[in-house]
Design a protein around this motif. Structure first.
Motif, short mmCIF file in Angstrom:
data_model
loop_
_atom_site.label_atom_id
_atom_site.label_comp_id
_atom_site.label_asym_id
_atom_site.label_seq_id
_atom_site.Cartn_x
_atom_site.Cartn_y
_atom_site.Cartn_z
N LEU A 415 36.64 15.34 8.82
CA LEU A 415 36.02 14.70 7.66
C LEU A 415 34.77 15.46 7.19
O LEU A 415 34.31 15.26 6.06
CB LEU A 415 35.63 13.25 7.99
N ALA A 416 34.23 16.31 8.05
CA ALA A 416 33.02 17.04 7.70
C ALA A 416 33.29 18.31 6.90
O ALA A 416 32.36 18.93 6.38
CB ALA A 416 32.24 17.41 8.96
N GLN A 417 34.53 18.71 6.77
CA GLN A 417 34.86 19.94 6.04
C GLN A 417 34.69 19.73 4.52
O GLN A 417 35.05 18.68 3.99
CB GLN A 417 36.28 20.37 6.35
N PRO A 418 34.15 20.72 3.81
CA PRO A 418 33.96 20.59 2.36
C PRO A 418 35.28 20.37 1.62
O PRO A 418 36.33 20.84 2.04
CB PRO A 418 33.34 21.93 1.96
N VAL A 419 35.21 19.62 0.53
CA VAL A 419 36.37 19.36 -0.31
C VAL A 419 36.14 20.03 -1.67
O VAL A 419 35.13 19.78 -2.32
CB VAL A 419 36.58 17.85 -0.52
N GLU A 420 37.08 20.90 -2.05
CA GLU A 420 37.01 21.59 -3.34
C GLU A 420 35.68 22.34 -3.53
O GLU A 420 35.20 22.51 -4.66
CB GLU A 420 37.19 20.60 -4.48
N ASN A 421 35.07 22.75 -2.43
CA ASN A 421 33.82 23.52 -2.45
C ASN A 421 32.67 22.80 -3.15
O ASN A 421 31.66 23.41 -3.52
CB ASN A 421 34.04 24.88 -3.15
N ARG A 422 32.81 21.47 -3.33
CA ARG A 422 31.78 20.72 -4.06
C ARG A 422 31.32 19.48 -3.32
O ARG A 422 30.19 19.04 -3.52
CB ARG A 422 32.33 20.29 -5.44
N LEU A 423 32.17 18.89 -2.52
CA LEU A 423 31.89 17.61 -1.86
C LEU A 423 31.89 17.79 -0.35
O LEU A 423 32.80 18.42 0.21
CB LEU A 423 32.97 16.59 -2.27
N VAL A 424 30.88 17.22 0.31
CA VAL A 424 30.82 17.22 1.77
C VAL A 424 30.48 15.79 2.23
O VAL A 424 29.58 15.16 1.68
CB VAL A 424 29.75 18.18 2.31
N LEU A 425 31.24 15.31 3.21
CA LEU A 425 30.95 14.02 3.83
C LEU A 425 30.10 14.23 5.08
O LEU A 425 30.25 15.23 5.78
CB LEU A 425 32.23 13.29 4.22
N CYS A 426 29.20 13.30 5.35
CA CYS A 426 28.45 13.36 6.61
C CYS A 426 28.16 11.94 7.08
O CYS A 426 28.43 10.96 6.39
CB CYS A 426 27.16 14.17 6.46
N GLY A 427 27.64 11.84 8.28
CA GLY A 427 27.39 10.56 8.92
C GLY A 427 27.92 10.59 10.34
O GLY A 427 28.67 11.50 10.71
N GLU A 428 27.53 9.59 11.14
CA GLU A 428 27.93 9.62 12.55
C GLU A 428 29.44 9.61 12.75
O GLU A 428 29.93 10.03 13.79
CB GLU A 428 27.28 8.44 13.29
N HIS A 429 30.19 9.19 11.74
CA HIS A 429 31.65 9.15 11.84
C HIS A 429 32.29 10.51 11.59
O HIS A 429 33.52 10.63 11.65
CB HIS A 429 32.21 8.14 10.83
N THR A 430 31.48 11.53 11.31
CA THR A 430 32.02 12.87 11.05
C THR A 430 31.69 13.86 12.17
O THR A 430 31.88 15.06 12.01
CB THR A 430 31.47 13.44 9.72
N ILE A 431 31.20 13.35 13.30
CA ILE A 431 30.79 14.23 14.37
C ILE A 431 31.15 13.59 15.72
O ILE A 431 30.38 12.83 16.29
CB ILE A 431 29.27 14.56 14.26
N PHE A 432 32.35 13.87 16.21
CA PHE A 432 32.87 13.16 17.38
C PHE A 432 31.94 13.27 18.57
O PHE A 432 31.72 12.28 19.28
CB PHE A 432 34.25 13.71 17.76
N GLU A 433 31.38 14.43 18.80
CA GLU A 433 30.59 14.64 20.01
C GLU A 433 29.43 13.67 20.11
O GLU A 433 29.05 13.25 21.20
CB GLU A 433 30.08 16.09 20.09
N TYR A 434 28.84 13.30 18.98
CA TYR A 434 27.67 12.42 19.00
C TYR A 434 27.85 11.22 18.08
O TYR A 434 26.88 10.72 17.50
CB TYR A 434 26.42 13.21 18.60
N ALA A 435 29.08 10.75 17.92
CA ALA A 435 29.34 9.60 17.05
C ALA A 435 28.58 8.37 17.54
O ALA A 435 28.33 8.21 18.74
CB ALA A 435 30.83 9.30 17.00
N GLY A 436 28.22 7.50 16.60
CA GLY A 436 27.59 6.24 16.95
C GLY A 436 26.13 6.33 17.34
O GLY A 436 25.59 5.38 17.90
N THR A 437 25.48 7.46 17.04
CA THR A 437 24.08 7.64 17.43
C THR A 437 23.24 8.15 16.27
O THR A 437 23.76 8.73 15.31
CB THR A 437 23.95 8.66 18.58
N ILE A 438 21.94 7.95 16.37
CA ILE A 438 21.02 8.50 15.37
C ILE A 438 21.02 10.02 15.43
O ILE A 438 21.03 10.69 14.39
CB ILE A 438 19.59 7.95 15.59
N HIS A 439 21.04 10.59 16.64
CA HIS A 439 21.03 12.05 16.69
C HIS A 439 22.32 12.62 16.12
O HIS A 439 22.30 13.68 15.49
CB HIS A 439 20.77 12.57 18.12
N GLY A 440 23.43 11.91 16.29
CA GLY A 440 24.67 12.37 15.68
C GLY A 440 24.62 12.32 14.17
O GLY A 440 25.04 13.25 13.48
#
Length: 457
Positions: A415-440
């Protein structure tokens, strides 16, 4: 699509850029040049969105942050109405080592901490009586042994739920109210989802920083100040659509459109699941599939303040074996780190969405019933209370992401990969290693900023 391999080195580099440390270097000047004249719209002023915005602004981009709430922080907010910090959302710095970016952010604002000792715990059975030491050890040992057996014996391709794996390895444990309490109070609380819907193989394969968890006694949300300083942040601005591709992006809001060159969308997974924002073109099928597969649960907090304590003020946690599973089964004693007579109750797993839909008065009565099962008439009426309702919050629809049976780490990270070189998603749900945390959340925002820079260069 950029194939962006992220590493700890890149995380450190991005964190330095977020603080401005790279701007004075030749690389920093080149990157700033790439962003010169570029406008990036960041949807959401939580930790991930602000981390991305701060990093991009330090690199020379024009950044506009739009936020539906009337405040910063998203799922990070400290309320002081009880005379002590009540964290509506994120409440702990998990693994507060010097490598943890959340600890670095709180250190930068002079935060004060208290370690929460998970072993300082008293557990009460369904009858309201305290478990003796042998029974408590048996519960903890069985819980830990089952996790080890699951980790050692199940293949990563296994699509069983955690409760199914428990039943497979020890059917008697799956019927033991003590063991079920442990899996609820420890595991469901940690992961934000019910064991019936947690992946047996991935529920505990995320990364951790070393160190015992701490609470920030001076207020967790103070870290937002340096992240947001000087940014163009438009609060109380609800986003209904994001158009991207071609020569730029348009973010449709209830206060009119905002245009730019790139957009970073940091809204919670629950908002994406509800299709609150219309993407044009629609998100690719693989993204939507991952959004549907990754779980998004709730954790409900109920803080009750009393005139006088009726509990042992030296005990940090009280466990309650309640029915149904997850109903106010874990309580934090504020007297272990402040002078306020506050007990913080937690509802987790499948029961959290149930209590989230209660009124505050109904929730208070439900929590008091659990306390009175133990301390009976010693439990008086609270003089103040505070409760959360994340499951029904239209700007989150839950607390944090968790792996479901059949989902994989790639569902998060893809989910963290850019879409059409214009849109990027981020948030704890886009980083499995540190999901559910502020640092993630923060690291995902820095990564999103890096991806925008890569696309702009």
């Amino acid at each position: 699509m950029t194939n962006f391999k992220w590493s700890r080195r890149k995380f450190l580099k991005a964190a330095l850029m977020a603080s401005g440390a790279y701007v004075a270097t030749p690389l920093g000047r080149a990157r700033a040049s790439a962003l010169e004249g570029k406008t990036v719209i960041v949807v959401g002023a939580g930790v991930s969105g602000l981390g991305a915005a701060r990093s991009l602004a330090n690199q020379g981009a024009t950044v506009i942050v739009v936020e539906g709430r009337d405040r910063l922080g998203g799922r990070l907010y400290t309320d002081w109405s009880l005379g002590a910090p009540f964290e509506d959302g994120a409440g702990w710095v998990h693994g507060p080592s010097d490598d943890n970016p959340a600890k670095r952010l709180t250190d930068a604002v002079g935060a004060e901490y208290v370690v929460t000792d998970n072993d300082n715990l008293v557990v009460f059975g369904p009858d309201g009586y305290e478990l003796d030491e042998d029974r408590q050890s048996e519960v903890d040992d069985t819980w830990y042994d089952l996790i080890e057996r699951i980790d050692e014996n199940l293949e990563l391709s296994d699509t069983r739920s955690l409760i199914d794996a428990i039943r497979y390895f020890d059917s008697s444990a799956a019927a033991d109210p003590g063991v079920l309490w442990a899996f609820s109070a420890y595991t469901e609380f940690s992961k934000g989802g019910p064991i019936e819907n947690l992946s047996a193989v991935y529920f505990n394969r995320d990364g951790v920083f070393p160190g015992d968890d701490v609470v920030v006694t001076t207020g967790y949300d103070k870290l937002l100040g340096p992240l947001s300083e000087g940014l163009d942040i438009r609060l109380s601005t609800k986003v209904t659509g994001i158009t991207y591709g071609g020569d730029g992006v348009t973010v449709t809001t209830d206060k009119g459109p905002v245009t730019g060159d790139f957009v970073i969308c940091s809204v919670p997974l629950g908002v994406l699941k509800k299709n609150v924002i219309a993407f044009d073109p629609p998100l690719p099928a693989s993204y939507q599939k991952s959004i549907d597969k990754v779980g998004f649960g709730s954790v409900t907090k109920l803080a009750l303040k009393f005139e006088e304590p009726f509990w042992d003020t030296d005990v940090q946690y009280f466990g309650m074996m309640t029915e149904p599973k997850g109903r106010w089964n874990y309580w934090l004693n504020y007297r272990t780190f402040c002078d306020e007579n506050i007990l913080l109750g937690l509802s987790v797993g499948a029961h959290s969405p149930v209590v989230d839909q209660m009124t505050d008065e109904e929730m208070k009565a439900d929590g008091l019933a659990v306390l009175r099962n133990v301390w009976e008439d010693d439990v008086g009426e609270p003089i103040a209370m505070r409760a959360t309702h994340w499951y029904v919050d239209p700007l989150s629809y839950g607390a944090y992401a968790f792996p479901t049976p059949g989902s994989y780490p790639s569902d998060y990270d893809g989910l963290a990969q850019p879409v059409e070189n214009r849109l990027v998603l981020c948030g704890e749900h886009t980083i499995f290693e540190y999901a559910g945390t502020i640092h993630g959340a923060y690291l995902s925002g820095l990564r999103a900023a890096e991806m925008v820079i890569e696309e702009a260069e």
